[in-house]
Design a protein around this motif. Sequence first.
Motif, PDB file in Angstrom:
ATOM      1  N   ALA A  73      47.207  46.734 -42.482  1.00  7.60           N
ATOM      2  CA  ALA A  73      46.897  46.435 -41.496  1.00  7.60           C
ATOM      3  C   ALA A  73      47.021  48.598 -40.450  1.00  7.60           C
ATOM      4  O   ALA A  73      46.529  49.027 -40.632  1.00  7.60           O
ATOM      5  CB  ALA A  73      47.726  45.508 -39.972  1.00  7.60           C
ATOM      6  N   ARG A 121      45.159  50.887 -42.697  1.00  6.58           N
ATOM      7  CA  ARG A 121      44.349  50.898 -41.602  1.00  6.58           C
ATOM      8  C   ARG A 121      43.681  51.812 -40.831  1.00  6.58           C
ATOM      9  O   ARG A 121      43.205  52.725 -40.285  1.00  6.58           O
ATOM     10  CB  ARG A 121      43.137  49.929 -40.909  1.00  6.58           C
ATOM     11  CG  ARG A 121      42.932  48.718 -42.566  1.00  6.58           C
ATOM     12  CD  ARG A 121      41.586  47.045 -41.911  1.00  6.58           C
ATOM     13  NE  ARG A 121      42.310  46.498 -40.836  1.00  6.58           N
ATOM     14  CZ  ARG A 121      43.532  45.606 -41.756  1.00  6.58           C
ATOM     15  NH1 ARG A 121      43.403  45.403 -43.138  1.00  6.58           N
ATOM     16  NH2 ARG A 121      44.210  44.892 -41.078  1.00  6.58           N
ATOM     17  N   GLU A 122      45.263  51.790 -39.842  1.00 10.23           N
ATOM     18  CA  GLU A 122      45.222  51.841 -38.079  1.00 10.23           C
ATOM     19  C   GLU A 122      45.586  53.719 -38.680  1.00 10.23           C
ATOM     20  O   GLU A 122      45.501  54.051 -37.826  1.00 10.23           O
ATOM     21  CB  GLU A 122      46.746  51.462 -38.278  1.00 10.23           C
ATOM     22  CG  GLU A 122      47.188  52.045 -37.263  1.00 10.23           C
ATOM     23  CD  GLU A 122      48.319  51.168 -36.128  1.00 10.23           C
ATOM     24  OE1 GLU A 122      48.652  52.613 -35.189  1.00 10.23           O
ATOM     25  OE2 GLU A 122      49.246  50.137 -36.366  1.00 10.23           O
ATOM     26  N   ASN A 123      46.337  54.407 -39.905  1.00 10.56           N
ATOM     27  CA  ASN A 123      46.022  55.361 -40.227  1.00 10.56           C
ATOM     28  C   ASN A 123      44.923  56.478 -40.989  1.00 10.56           C
ATOM     29  O   ASN A 123      45.572  56.780 -41.508  1.00 10.56           O
ATOM     30  CB  ASN A 123      47.460  55.398 -40.785  1.00 10.56           C
ATOM     31  CG  ASN A 123      48.747  55.216 -39.553  1.00 10.56           C
ATOM     32  OD1 ASN A 123      49.491  55.888 -39.177  1.00 10.56           O
ATOM     33  ND2 ASN A 123      49.612  54.096 -39.733  1.00 10.56           N
TER      34      ASN A 123
END
Length: 483
Positions: free
Chosen positions: A425, A428-430
């Motif tokens: 997670a 993906r966010e970064n």
Amino acid sequence: MMTSKELNNLGLPHDPQLMRLGMKVTNSVLAHVPDWTYAGKSGHEAMREAIRDLCVSPEHMADHETLGPLAKLFMELYPKGPDMTPRESPAPWKQWGCMEVEEEAVRQMEKACLLPVTVRGALMPDAHTGYGLPIGGVLAVRNAVIPYAVGVDIACRMRLTVLDMPVERLSTHREDFIAAIKQETRFGVGAAFEKEYRRDHPVMEEDWAVSPVTRVNRDKAWKQLGSSGGGNHFVEFGELHLDEAARIGERELTPGTYLALLSHSGSRGTGEAVAMHYSQRAMSLHPDLPEELRRLAWLSLDREEGQEYWAAMQLMGRYASANHELIHRHILKALGCCALTHVENHHNFAWLEEHDGEQVVVHRKGATPADKGRLGVVPGSMCSPAFVVRGKGREDALCSCSHGAGRLMSRAAAFRQFTQEDLAAVLRENGVELLSAGLDESPMAYKDIRAVMKAQQDLVDILAVFHPRLVKMAKSEARRKGR
């Protein structure tokens, strides 16, 4: 028969001259005068008692018929006796940043400043508990070197190379970059290149006989040359951003975004072997050092073992630099591109420097040299930026800055607390693609690198910011202790 280990356990410093004479004298007596007596005892027990007394009061044994020559040599080598007495008050030291710094790391710094050889210290904002000196600790001492204050991974190092290739190519030809990382270096404890794939570098033609450890490990070092190892070592591609023009390495770069390659690795198995061998030597030379200071045992630079370690450490520094040079050279060759410029620095090393008007040995264990004008790289985590910095030369910090963000929790705690889903997670966010890594290297296990940089804004200027995009580390391995 008495061994050098037994003599050392009885209190005789592990000095080559003392050990040779001690074994010669004691074993000659035990072999030819089996009923030899001392203090009401005979044989081996008598000799043990005599050696204990000699180590406590060599002057009282100087005229002893049998052990006199050993007592005189002891006094010649140690005219004041091995000085193990901690200072009555600690040497001065200063801390940068207090956020999330473990109390034990602070205590370790305080203890290091009690050593009789210590002149001054500093604690960087990424500090956390290590062996002996905390990681993020800087320690200046007189005429000595402390193996555990250098660290187990001698000359652990950063290198950033700016490529002559548009940054967009990382997304349009992603498989080429993945293949280059996977094929042109190796990851993991014991990782190496088989004979036909070994890397060549002039460092392997240097004198590896400067110490017995480097001599016997030369072939191992050659196999591992150009590899990245395990733990927190990595190779990654990313975007380097400059808001203003700056001289990076040998080249002036204009504002903009560049494609860059960043690596973190050290002196591999040979560096660790050097560290462990000479740490044990140092501790054996100081048997009376209080237990809480034991891992801060030092080697005098006036003595053979100190000179041996210093020469081996310098060789490991050149080896670690060669390691990075080859990683970058082979990856760039595989991609068919060239380097515009590069920056690199050690952060586990000891340097001869002048501070407060005298020459001292400055240990930076997980700390980066930041004397005025010097460039360095301070990384965050796989999902946070790294910074190209220029030192301001702050004397009260012994011209140093942090070596990274620093761990927020231990590896074992990270394994317990995070899952692969948690890591995925955050990636993906970064916008980061991770090829491999252990859960103990999860970004959440590290401090906020931006807070660390804010805490040391009086130590360095930020010239450029690197954002990771494609990252490879060693696959999850057996849980390892910290450095």
